[in-house]
Each structure stands twice: as C-alpha cells, then as structure tokens.
Write a protein that holds these residues in place. Structure first.
Motif, PDB file in Angstrom:
ATOM      1  N   SER A 154      44.527  62.950  75.457  1.00 52.82           N
ATOM      2  CA  SER A 154      45.729  63.754  75.720  1.00 52.82           C
ATOM      3  C   SER A 154      46.131  64.579  74.501  1.00 52.82           C
ATOM      4  N   HIS A 155      45.160  64.817  73.600  1.00 52.66           N
ATOM      5  CA  HIS A 155      45.431  65.745  72.505  1.00 52.66           C
ATOM      6  C   HIS A 155      44.192  66.613  72.290  1.00 52.66           C
ATOM      7  N   ALA A 156      44.420  67.757  71.664  1.00 54.48           N
ATOM      8  CA  ALA A 156      43.374  68.773  71.541  1.00 54.48           C
ATOM      9  C   ALA A 156      43.166  69.138  70.078  1.00 54.48           C
ATOM     10  N   LEU A 157      42.069  69.856  69.829  1.00 54.18           N
ATOM     11  CA  LEU A 157      41.754  70.342  68.483  1.00 54.18           C
ATOM     12  C   LEU A 157      41.749  71.873  68.484  1.00 54.18           C
ATOM     13  N   PHE A 158      42.540  72.466  67.610  1.00 56.09           N
ATOM     14  CA  PHE A 158      42.488  73.904  67.364  1.00 56.09           C
ATOM     15  C   PHE A 158      41.697  74.080  66.075  1.00 56.09           C
ATOM     16  N   ASP A 159      40.466  74.540  66.203  1.00 58.20           N
ATOM     17  CA  ASP A 159      39.541  74.456  65.068  1.00 58.20           C
ATOM     18  C   ASP A 159      39.223  75.789  64.414  1.00 58.20           C
ATOM     19  N   ASP A 160      40.166  76.733  64.460  1.00 57.41           N
ATOM     20  CA  ASP A 160      39.900  78.054  63.899  1.00 57.41           C
ATOM     21  C   ASP A 160      41.055  78.508  63.022  1.00 57.41           C
ATOM     22  N   PHE A 161      41.160  77.916  61.831  1.00 59.44           N
ATOM     23  CA  PHE A 161      42.231  78.293  60.905  1.00 59.44           C
ATOM     24  C   PHE A 161      41.962  79.682  60.332  1.00 59.44           C
ATOM     25  N   THR A 162      42.951  80.567  60.457  1.00 56.42           N
ATOM     26  CA  THR A 162      42.793  81.939  59.954  1.00 56.42           C
ATOM     27  C   THR A 162      43.935  82.362  59.036  1.00 56.42           C
ATOM     28  N   GLY A 163      44.660  81.377  58.495  1.00 49.81           N
ATOM     29  CA  GLY A 163      45.761  81.695  57.605  1.00 49.81           C
ATOM     30  C   GLY A 163      47.100  81.370  58.255  1.00 49.81           C
ATOM     31  N   VAL A 164      48.171  81.739  57.572  1.00 47.05           N
ATOM     32  CA  VAL A 164      49.522  81.475  58.072  1.00 47.05           C
ATOM     33  C   VAL A 164      49.700  82.150  59.429  1.00 47.05           C
ATOM     34  N   ALA A 175      48.490  77.848  71.672  1.00 49.70           N
ATOM     35  CA  ALA A 175      48.979  77.367  72.964  1.00 49.70           C
ATOM     36  C   ALA A 175      47.831  77.155  73.939  1.00 49.70           C
ATOM     37  N   ALA A 176      46.849  78.043  73.902  1.00 47.66           N
ATOM     38  CA  ALA A 176      45.690  77.911  74.785  1.00 47.66           C
ATOM     39  C   ALA A 176      44.878  76.671  74.430  1.00 47.66           C
ATOM     40  N   ALA A 177      44.730  76.404  73.127  1.00 48.65           N
ATOM     41  CA  ALA A 177      43.992  75.210  72.689  1.00 48.65           C
ATOM     42  C   ALA A 177      44.745  73.939  73.076  1.00 48.65           C
ATOM     43  N   LEU A 178      46.064  73.956  72.965  1.00 49.50           N
ATOM     44  CA  LEU A 178      46.877  72.801  73.357  1.00 49.50           C
ATOM     45  C   LEU A 178      46.678  72.484  74.834  1.00 49.50           C
ATOM     46  N   GLY A 179      46.619  73.533  75.671  1.00 54.92           N
ATOM     47  CA  GLY A 179      46.413  73.336  77.095  1.00 54.92           C
ATOM     48  C   GLY A 179      47.474  72.445  77.708  1.00 54.92           C
ATOM     49  N   PRO A 180      47.080  71.477  78.537  1.00 50.51           N
ATOM     50  CA  PRO A 180      48.053  70.609  79.209  1.00 50.51           C
ATOM     51  C   PRO A 180      48.424  69.369  78.403  1.00 50.51           C
ATOM     52  N   HIS A 181      47.922  69.271  77.172  1.00 46.61           N
ATOM     53  CA  HIS A 181      48.052  68.033  76.403  1.00 46.61           C
ATOM     54  C   HIS A 181      49.418  67.880  75.750  1.00 46.61           C
ATOM     55  N   LYS A 182      49.651  66.690  75.205  1.00 44.00           N
ATOM     56  CA  LYS A 182      50.922  66.382  74.549  1.00 44.00           C
ATOM     57  C   LYS A 182      50.896  66.662  73.054  1.00 44.00           C
ATOM     58  N   ALA A 183      49.719  66.955  72.501  1.00 42.33           N
ATOM     59  CA  ALA A 183      49.611  67.153  71.057  1.00 42.33           C
ATOM     60  C   ALA A 183      48.340  67.914  70.722  1.00 42.33           C
ATOM     61  N   ALA A 184      48.327  68.461  69.515  1.00 41.21           N
ATOM     62  CA  ALA A 184      47.131  69.147  69.020  1.00 41.21           C
ATOM     63  C   ALA A 184      47.006  68.919  67.528  1.00 41.21           C
ATOM     64  N   ILE A 185      45.763  68.868  67.081  1.00 39.20           N
ATOM     65  CA  ILE A 185      45.454  68.861  65.658  1.00 39.20           C
ATOM     66  C   ILE A 185      45.029  70.276  65.294  1.00 39.20           C
ATOM     67  N   LEU A 186      45.771  70.907  64.394  1.00 40.93           N
ATOM     68  CA  LEU A 186      45.456  72.257  63.940  1.00 40.93           C
ATOM     69  C   LEU A 186      44.606  72.125  62.683  1.00 40.93           C
ATOM     70  N   LYS A 187      43.325  72.409  62.802  1.00 37.65           N
ATOM     71  CA  LYS A 187      42.396  72.150  61.696  1.00 37.65           C
ATOM     72  C   LYS A 187      42.830  72.862  60.425  1.00 37.65           C
ATOM     73  N   ASN A 188      42.781  72.124  59.304  1.00 34.50           N
ATOM     74  CA  ASN A 188      43.175  72.635  57.987  1.00 34.50           C
ATOM     75  C   ASN A 188      44.641  73.052  57.933  1.00 34.50           C
ATOM     76  N   HIS A 189      45.458  72.487  58.826  1.00 35.16           N
ATOM     77  CA  HIS A 189      46.846  72.926  58.932  1.00 35.16           C
ATOM     78  C   HIS A 189      47.793  71.749  59.129  1.00 35.16           C
TER      79      HIS A 189
END
Length: 265
Positions: A154-164, A175-189
C-alpha cells in the motif's frame, strides 16, 4: 473496599471513538477540527525532529471548498504553529485566507495530490532523517515487523529525483506515482503519506518514519527475516485502515494539546 475507577475525559473521548467512530460534524465544526489536528500535527512533528528549515508541509482539504487546502505558512517553525497561523490556498496557489506566504513546493506537491485523489483529506511530507536515509536506497519497505505491515502493498516508490519540486508538473508526477496508495517513498527526498483524515495522514507519517528507522537498523545488524506474504497481508488488513490511524493519533493529540494548549488558538 476497592474503588472502581472511571475514565477521565480523554479516556471517555477515546472510548467513544473506539465504539462509535468520529462524530458527525457540521462543515464549520469539521473545518475547525481539521485545522486543530493540523496544528497539533506540526507541534508533534517538531517533537519528533521532522522540522528542518523551510522544508516540510502538511495539508488538510477544506470541507466546503474542496479544491482549497489549509497548510502551514512559509517560514514558520513547526513547534510554534497555532490554528490561527494556518493559511488557506486555492487551486491556483493563491492565499485566500491568512496573511502569510505559501511554500511553493508545498503547493506543487499537495495541489496535485488533492486534485488526483478526491478521497484524500490530508497529505504529509517532511525531510525526516530516517525517511531521507531510507529513500536513498530506492526501494520499498519490507514487511519486517507488525508495524511495517501497515504499509504492505500500500505504498509506492517515486524513483526520479530531479531537484526541488517547484513546478506543478513535477507534483503531478508524484501524484501519479502515489496512485491509490496511502504513502510513497520519494527517492533521495523523503516520505509522503496521505489519509482520509488529518489524523490518519499524520499517524502514518510517524509510523512510516519509524519503520524506515527500524529497517535501517535491522539491515545494519544483519540479514532481516521477512514476514510471510500471507501473514503480512493479514496484518495489513488488521492495522492499516483509516480508523486505526485516527485511534493511534488520539493519545498523541491528548498529550500535545494538554502540554501545549496554545496551539489551539
């Protein structure tokens, strides 16, 4: 003769939540409730050490103007935020209530999430130390403990850090990476959590950061043993719902509002 103790007000409030769920509220009552929980969340996050300069934001959708959200103003320390300091921002990024500025990154990320997920009332993101450290691994949390099972599948990975995150398009990608989940890990963030209440979103952030810390410790000590998928799925169904988030937040709310009642002003 033994005295039978009765629960105090806080205990009675918790029992009511446990038995009946959240009470029915008018729009005005719900708005005030969300703002109070939001202010309490910032005070709690300060105590957990999630504050770092200008970074970090938690939002609550307005119950009447559904494309508006309440958020912490730019430049305010989490540990000093009161209900009256919160600002209301519309879907164009304009502050329509309050006299302080909005964090541009907060608008970029949260406006996209609130637009993409009508079910989301609140979203939380900070640069917590363990969340940041875990995010550099570029992977999801493993089901290592009962607590981490809350986030199983129920959590996702956003794996494309491009800065602030300053542009709305970047927020839309998150938001698209989060999808229907309750949480996301923003890589390098860092970490990001959402919920159908401020309480659930806030509790999930605290819980997820704790799970990230536990996994970092376990992997540093050796090779952790994973919980079997069928047991992880069962445990997720037992502890991962919205009501659980509200109930877990309640004792934290009691503590912070008792010790720092000025946050409600």
């Amino acid at each position: 003769m033994n005295q039978i103790s009765t629960p105090d007000r806080h205990g009675q409030d918790f029992l009511s939540l446990l038995r009946n769920g959240p009470p029915e509220r008018s729009i005005e009552e719900e708005r005030l409730h969300r703002k109070r929980c939001l202010a309490a969340t910032f005070r709690l996050f300060a105590r957990y050490g999630y504050d770092q300069g200008l970074a970090g934001h938690v939002t609550a959708r307005d119950p009447e103007k559904l494309d508006h959200f309440w958020v912490n103003p730019l430049g305010f320390h989490f540990g000093r935020i009161r209900v009256s300091d919160l600002i209301l921002v519309n879907d164009d990024g304009e502050v329509v209530e309050g006299s302080h500025a909005v964090n541009r990154a907060a608008f970029a990320i949260h406006s996209a999430i609130h637009a993409a997920r009508p079910d989301v009332v609140a979203a939380a993101h900070t640069h917590s130390t363990h969340g940041k450290a875990f995010s550099t691994l570029g992977k999801l949390l493993d089901p290592l403990t009962q607590d981490s099972c809350e986030f199983y599948q129920s959590h996702a990975l956003f794996d494309d850090f491009t800065g602030v995150v300053l542009e709305e398009e970047e927020g839309q990608r998150i938001a698209a990476a989060l999808g229907p989940h309750k949480a996301a890990i923003l890589k390098n963030h860092g970490l990001l959590t959402v919920g159908q209440s401020v309480e659930a979103a806030a509790w999930r952030f605290i819980a997820m950061d704790n799970c990230a810390r536990a996994q970092l410790l376990a992997e540093a000590a050796g090779k952790p043993q994973l919980i079997r998928p069928e047991i992880a799925e069962l445990t997720a169904s037992q502890i991962g719902n919205e009501r659980g988030g509200i109930l877990n937040f309640h004792p934290l709310w009691d503590k912070i509002t008792s010790e720092e009642p000025e946050l409600l002003a």
